[in-house]
Design an enzyme around this catalytic site. Structure first.
Site, PDB file in Angstrom:
ATOM      1  CB  SER A 148     126.928 -35.746 -31.383  1.00  0.00           C
ATOM      2  OG  SER A 148     125.792 -35.446 -31.044  1.00  0.00           O
ATOM      3  CG  ASP A 187     115.591 -12.807 -37.723  1.00  0.00           C
ATOM      4  OD1 ASP A 187     115.626 -13.446 -36.788  1.00  0.00           O
ATOM      5  OD2 ASP A 187     115.875 -11.703 -37.670  1.00  0.00           O
ATOM      6  CG  HIS A 225     125.245 -40.325 -29.980  1.00  0.00           C
ATOM      7  ND1 HIS A 225     124.739 -39.899 -31.261  1.00  0.00           N
ATOM      8  CD2 HIS A 225     125.816 -39.174 -29.312  1.00  0.00           C
ATOM      9  CE1 HIS A 225     124.913 -38.642 -31.252  1.00  0.00           C
ATOM     10  NE2 HIS A 225     125.725 -38.304 -30.077  1.00  0.00           N
TER      11      HIS A 225
END
Length: 433
Positions: free
Chosen positions: A149, A359, A412
């Protein structure tokens, strides 16, 4: 570096701690502690076994412990020394939570501090750890990485920043888009979560009535969790995060069946139910998951700006106030979490600052990935609720030599449930299949 060695259940464990820079661009600046546990099968501790670094899901979760039921670990110990690193801010690494961060002088300082807890810093920590663990004369010996993951996200960052440290890479359910904004990620995610809701209620049709009844009760009553905070409908909806794993898909059903008991004024939510809900929805054990969940997708000048919260408006099926059958949300974090969860409330201002940051440095190097020479294999789960299949396949095509294994046989958490997942990926990176 400090080391402690002990034996446990057929394993030899060596616990390591070392100091690493908070900001790797300022190696002479403030430091934090990094913890890692090196695990070897008993009887093989004297052998010159190659190392495998496990990068766990998250962000903000500690590494598995040797007594965890993960199917992959015993398989990996057949051929490797396995390194379980507590990613910075978690476990026995210097923790980052409401108590430790309270020592910083305000929200701006807290946000600046937490900006150093993404995949780029985790990878640079791993490189320092790799060199510290190597025997004399073996400092340049690369290791194998297994990323699950978010750990797969970190593995791609590793391939971008320090491929010289890698011998092989295996990724399970963790190939992110290299370029998508968080809005793109959550727009795709909400559609998948809606689909998993349908699967859930197809399996347990009687649970629709129960879920609606709980939501109705929470909407009309001031229901308190054992920790004292109010349980709201929107927080109850977040229990759908469990739908993504085969080992957890059914957990909501067994939770809902404990929901109501007869009370003095009619049906009330049981203490058993409320205690288990509290354990499922609280971020007390992993606050970094909430604080950084959208930041793991942030690159360049565009802020995430609470993406999951904004994009949710495009999916009215998740709006409980509109009536109709209740639908549960998934792996999303919202600004109101920092008002309703006591573990997060002190971090609210810092979380807002991170959501507005413009940023963020890049996490992936497209040119370096296109020229990659490290063997990489990735399990792409066809019906993965957490990571978008199409995003994963585009990334697979962008990484030179990456071999995807596309399967609908696993969810998953496949690598934790079935040792065959690890075995197949290992055979793929070895060129055996």
């Amino acid at each position: 570096m400090d080391t402690a060695v002990y034996r446990h259940n057929g394993l030899v464990c060596a616990d390591h701690t070392l100091r690493v820079p908070l900001d790797h661009a300022r190696p002479d600046g403030p430091e934090i502690t990094l913890f890692a546990r090196e695990v070897t099968a008993a009887g093989r501790e004297g052998e010159d076994l190659p190392r495998l670094l496990w990068l766990q899901g998250g962000p903000g979760h500690r590494a598995e412990r040797p007594d965890a039921p993960g199917a992959w670990l015993r398989e990996a110990l057949r051929d490797h020394r396995v390194v379980l690193m507590d990613q910075r801010g978690t476990g026995r690494s210097t923790p980052a939570d409401r108590r430790t961060l309270a020592a910083l002088p305000g929200a701006a300082a807290t946000a600046a501090h937490l900006a150093h807890f993404r995949a780029d810093s985790i990878v640079r920590d791993a490189e320092l750890l790799r060199r510290h663990l190597a025997a004399d004369g073996e400092q340049d010996r690369p290791w194998t990485v297994l990323g699950q993951s978010f750990g797969g996200f970190c593995a791609l960052t590793y391939l971008s920043l320090a491929p010289e440290g890698l011998e092989k890479v295996m990724i399970t359910g963790g190939l992110p888009s290299l370029t998508a904004h968080a809005d793109d990620v959550y727009r795709a995610a909400y559609a998948r979560v809606a689909d998993h809701n349908e699967r859930y209620f197809d399996r347990y049709p009687a649970d629709q009535r129960l879920a609606d009844a709980v939501a109705g009760h929470l909407g009309s009553e001031d229901v308190r969790l054992p920790t004292g905070e109010r349980l709201t409908v929107r927080r109850f909806q977040t229990l759908g995060a469990a739908f993504g794993g085969v080992s957890s898909f059914d957990s909501l059903h067994y939770l809902l069946e404990t929901a109501f008991v007869p009370g003095a004024r009619g049906p009330e939510l049981s203490d058993t139910f409320l205690r288990r809900v509290e354990a499922a929805v609280s971020y007390a054990q992993h606050p970094l998951y909430a604080v950084l969940h959208e930041a793991i997708y942030a690159q360049g000048g565009r802020p995430t700006a609470w993406s999951a919260h904004r994009i949710r408006e495009e999916f009215p099926v998740f709006d409980a106030s509109r009536g109709g059958p209740l639908r549960f949300t998934g792996e999303m974090v919202y600004p109101w979490h920092f008002e309703e969860d006591p573990a997060l409330e002190p971090l609210r201002e810092a979380a807002h600052l991170l959501a507005g940051r413009t940023d963020w440095p890049p996490l992936y190097d497209a040119d370096r990935l296109a020229a990659n020479r490290v063997p990489v294999a990735a399990a792409v789960y066809h019906d993965d609720m957490y990571v978008d299949r199409e995003h994963s396949l585009r990334t697979a095509a962008a990484v030179r030599g990456l071999r995807p294994w596309i399967t609908n046989a696993h969810a998953h958490d496949g690598v934790r449930v079935d040792p065959a997942v690890y075995g197949r990926l290992l055979a793929m990176v070895r060129g055996e299949i």
